[in-house]
Design an enzyme around this catalytic site. Sequence first.
Site, PDB file in Angstrom:
ATOM      1  N   LYS A   3      42.276  34.484  17.204  1.00 47.37           N
ATOM      2  CA  LYS A   3      41.338  34.660  18.321  1.00 47.37           C
ATOM      3  C   LYS A   3      41.757  33.790  19.493  1.00 47.37           C
ATOM      4  O   LYS A   3      41.997  32.586  19.327  1.00 47.37           O
ATOM      5  CB  LYS A   3      39.927  34.261  17.885  1.00 47.37           C
ATOM      6  CG  LYS A   3      39.401  35.100  16.729  1.00 47.37           C
ATOM      7  CD  LYS A   3      38.985  36.473  17.161  1.00 47.37           C
ATOM      8  CE  LYS A   3      37.479  36.536  17.276  1.00 47.37           C
ATOM      9  NZ  LYS A   3      37.023  37.894  17.596  1.00 47.37           N
TER      10      LYS A   3
ATOM     11  N   CYS B 268      27.761  16.724  59.483  1.00 54.02           N
ATOM     12  CA  CYS B 268      27.519  16.343  60.876  1.00 54.02           C
ATOM     13  C   CYS B 268      26.097  16.672  61.339  1.00 54.02           C
ATOM     14  O   CYS B 268      25.738  16.414  62.485  1.00 54.02           O
ATOM     15  CB  CYS B 268      28.532  17.012  61.798  1.00 54.02           C
ATOM     16  SG  CYS B 268      28.295  18.790  61.905  1.00 54.02           S
TER      17      CYS B 268
ATOM     18  N   CYS C 182      29.207  25.849  60.005  1.00 51.30           N
ATOM     19  CA  CYS C 182      29.018  24.698  60.882  1.00 51.30           C
ATOM     20  C   CYS C 182      29.925  24.973  62.080  1.00 51.30           C
ATOM     21  O   CYS C 182      31.131  25.117  61.929  1.00 51.30           O
ATOM     22  CB  CYS C 182      29.438  23.415  60.170  1.00 51.30           C
ATOM     23  SG  CYS C 182      29.674  22.035  61.297  1.00 51.30           S
TER      24      CYS C 182
ATOM     25  N   CYS D 271      33.248  18.263  63.618  1.00 48.83           N
ATOM     26  CA  CYS D 271      32.618  17.930  62.326  1.00 48.83           C
ATOM     27  C   CYS D 271      33.659  17.264  61.412  1.00 48.83           C
ATOM     28  O   CYS D 271      34.767  17.786  61.245  1.00 48.83           O
ATOM     29  CB  CYS D 271      32.096  19.215  61.687  1.00 48.83           C
ATOM     30  SG  CYS D 271      31.566  19.012  59.977  1.00 48.83           S
TER      31      CYS D 271
ATOM     32  N   ASP E 252      39.313  44.768  22.376  1.00 49.91           N
ATOM     33  CA  ASP E 252      37.884  44.491  22.246  1.00 49.91           C
ATOM     34  C   ASP E 252      37.112  45.770  22.553  1.00 49.91           C
ATOM     35  O   ASP E 252      36.689  46.010  23.678  1.00 49.91           O
ATOM     36  CB  ASP E 252      37.517  43.375  23.232  1.00 49.91           C
ATOM     37  CG  ASP E 252      36.203  42.720  22.866  1.00 49.91           C
ATOM     38  OD1 ASP E 252      35.694  43.002  21.765  1.00 49.91           O
ATOM     39  OD2 ASP E 252      35.697  41.935  23.676  1.00 49.91           O
TER      40      ASP E 252
ATOM     41  N   TYR F 233      45.793  51.875  15.539  1.00 48.20           N
ATOM     42  CA  TYR F 233      46.510  50.707  15.009  1.00 48.20           C
ATOM     43  C   TYR F 233      46.825  50.744  13.509  1.00 48.20           C
ATOM     44  O   TYR F 233      47.472  49.829  13.004  1.00 48.20           O
ATOM     45  CB  TYR F 233      45.790  49.414  15.362  1.00 48.20           C
ATOM     46  CG  TYR F 233      44.340  49.349  14.905  1.00 48.20           C
ATOM     47  CD1 TYR F 233      44.028  49.156  13.567  1.00 48.20           C
ATOM     48  CD2 TYR F 233      43.303  49.483  15.819  1.00 48.20           C
ATOM     49  CE1 TYR F 233      42.715  49.108  13.149  1.00 48.20           C
ATOM     50  CE2 TYR F 233      41.976  49.424  15.414  1.00 48.20           C
ATOM     51  CZ  TYR F 233      41.687  49.245  14.080  1.00 48.20           C
ATOM     52  OH  TYR F 233      40.393  49.205  13.664  1.00 48.20           O
TER      53      TYR F 233
ATOM     54  N   CYS G 232      24.351  21.116  58.596  1.00 44.63           N
ATOM     55  CA  CYS G 232      25.618  20.716  57.982  1.00 44.63           C
ATOM     56  C   CYS G 232      25.441  19.361  57.302  1.00 44.63           C
ATOM     57  O   CYS G 232      24.989  18.410  57.928  1.00 44.63           O
ATOM     58  CB  CYS G 232      26.709  20.641  59.043  1.00 44.63           C
ATOM     59  SG  CYS G 232      28.244  19.948  58.411  1.00 44.63           S
TER      60      CYS G 232
ATOM     61  N   LYS H 196      44.613  42.575  19.905  1.00 41.05           N
ATOM     62  CA  LYS H 196      43.356  43.005  19.299  1.00 41.05           C
ATOM     63  C   LYS H 196      42.470  43.509  20.433  1.00 41.05           C
ATOM     64  O   LYS H 196      42.041  42.718  21.285  1.00 41.05           O
ATOM     65  CB  LYS H 196      42.721  41.807  18.586  1.00 41.05           C
ATOM     66  CG  LYS H 196      41.530  42.153  17.755  1.00 41.05           C
ATOM     67  CD  LYS H 196      41.123  40.939  16.912  1.00 41.05           C
ATOM     68  CE  LYS H 196      39.916  41.250  16.060  1.00 41.05           C
ATOM     69  NZ  LYS H 196      38.715  41.475  16.882  1.00 41.05           N
TER      70      LYS H 196
ATOM     71  N   GLU I 147      50.106  42.657  17.213  1.00 42.07           N
ATOM     72  CA  GLU I 147      49.495  43.641  18.103  1.00 42.07           C
ATOM     73  C   GLU I 147      48.306  43.003  18.800  1.00 42.07           C
ATOM     74  O   GLU I 147      47.636  42.158  18.215  1.00 42.07           O
ATOM     75  CB  GLU I 147      48.979  44.840  17.297  1.00 42.07           C
ATOM     76  CG  GLU I 147      50.057  45.712  16.708  1.00 42.07           C
ATOM     77  CD  GLU I 147      49.529  46.515  15.516  1.00 42.07           C
ATOM     78  OE1 GLU I 147      48.884  47.540  15.745  1.00 42.07           O
ATOM     79  OE2 GLU I 147      49.759  46.094  14.368  1.00 42.07           O
TER      80      GLU I 147
END
Length: 662
Positions: free
Chosen positions: A308, A405, A420, A425, A114, A219, A402, A112, A110
């Site tokens: 885990k 350039c 830019c 460029c 949180d 559960y 930039c 788990k 199943e």
Amino acid sequence: MDAPLDRINFLKDEINKSNYKYYVEENPYLSDFEYDKMFAELKELEEKYPLLKTPDSPTQRVGSVSEKFFPYTHKYRLYSLDNTYNEQELEKWYERVTKECGNNVDLVCELKIDGLAIALTYEKGIFIRGVTRGDGITGEDITTNLKTVKAIPLKLFEPADIEVRGEIYMPKTSFEKLNEENLKKGEKIFANPRNAASGSIRQLDSTITAKRDLSIFVYSSVFENTLNAPKTHYESMMYLKKLGFKINPNIRLCKNIKEAIEYCKEWDLKRADLNYATDGVVIKVNNLLFQEDLGFTSRAPKWATAFKFPPEEVTTKLLDIELNIGKSGAVTPVAILDPVQLAGSTVSRASLHNFDEIKRLDVRIGDTVLIKKAAEIIPKVIKVMENPEHENLPEYVPPTRCPACNSLLTTRPGEVNLYCENDSCSQQTIAKIEFWVSKEAMDIDFIGPSIIQQLYENRFISNAVDLYRLTMQDFMQLDGVKEKSAYNMYNSIQNSKTRPLNRLLTAFAIRHIGKETAELLAENFTNLDEIMTANIETLSAIDGIGSKMAESVYEFFHNENNLHLIKELKNLGLNPASKAVKKSDKLTGKTFVLTGTLQNMTRDKASEIIKELGGKTSSSVSKNTSYVIAGENPGSKLDKAQNLGVIILTEDEFLAMIEEDL
Ligand SMILES: [Zn+2]
């Protein structure tokens, strides 16, 4: 007119049933209007006849204010679980189990959840008490608050005497919404859905709890009457479902530890798609007699273990902030990190989104930062960890020019990025060429970023069009390129000349025009010339193309530079007609949805083939879906397809279906 008692019972049953349908089965039963009407009537009757008010009445779900929570000693101790972190530990645990119980012990897996663990007590089917886990021996009585959680039944479908355990959680979407609202009101922001759930359920004013979107997965259970009690854990879970409890649908019976390990691997990948947080898998011995034989250590049962998942968040040091210039000229910050392990891979770069985000988080070079990875998304910096050095580090100042350039960066109205604006460029040009060859655009194999860099720096190319002029000899002048790979590169560029119109339009990287809009354009015009001569009205008349997009397309095709490049492209043999040429009607009327990773082709390629054969592809599964093609590690679409009874094809089955047309 019914007698008041009959009417009250009728209303209670209808409202409880509606809650069950909506919050447990996620399947609406009464309309909001009907629900509210019945609820108001019930409340009125109960006020008139207070003696007829019972603890299982849905009017008890609105909450009230308490001064404190009272401690309550659990009748049955709530144990914690021992954790396992990898396959070897799981196998060792199973070895100990089989040593005691014999070979082939069935297991139940199943997710788990949180959230916050609680125990619920029912007497003759009526919910009488709900207590937090606490230290497992004593918890807090939060009955009034738990009654506001509509997925918790106030009355069971059978008059059972039972204690059940479950996990209270807040859906991820509700957590985000709550934080957004709290941010606006200047109230507390919760760090994660678990904190939000536990903060909400432990409100002394349970009318606040009632307003929070909380739910539960149950559960396990302890039966007061063991006479007809189930023999296995799995059976007991099915019985809980029958009583009206919400159990997690992803429960699975496994024959051995190998199958359980598969389950863990599968959900480590799929968990990001769920709307609730899960941090692992609980694996239990299925046979309840075996459970009894195995017993407990001082803290935990020997018949269960909690696997885990590897962490999705980790802290590391921010070494630098690099500037990335995209194909649109957008300059975005990238975090350069001290390399660290995260969810199974080494991470040394993470997204910082934009300069506003850096300012909001107050990220400084040298800080320790928390990074997070969600499935298939590049990791991002979430927050700066508290550290005394932070104040001594210089604040980060966004660039004004930039880095490639040196032109002045600009902002665009309504956008957070810096841009830019220099068309020539170098970094922007390279980003444009990288996009041109990408899977999403012209799909040219063998030409990676380092080859593009070399070609550009050695002046073999100054834009994407130049790729088509390259000879095999040109490639062989690059570092480490031998005849075989030169041939592959040359060939793959030449082959891309026959890509359909939608791909070429995508490759142009016209502002506001992504892959989908390019497809729309290709569907509505027969060739490039038609699109080039279309005016803004014609373009914006297409369903799905807004005025911003239409203007952008118009501008692109009326720019001198672009027109010149398109002319060259045509001279080089690129002038695709619209729509991938239809090869047959084999899949006409069929809609496909693709999920997971395919082995023999990309998903884009598969959709193209489907279109060539007259079929359609869609991004979401519905009852109109004809087939779902499931590759490796499919997402939630597969579950949905199974629920709707849509035919699921493996990649091989799909290939067999279209074989003669390939
Ligand atoms: Zn630039």
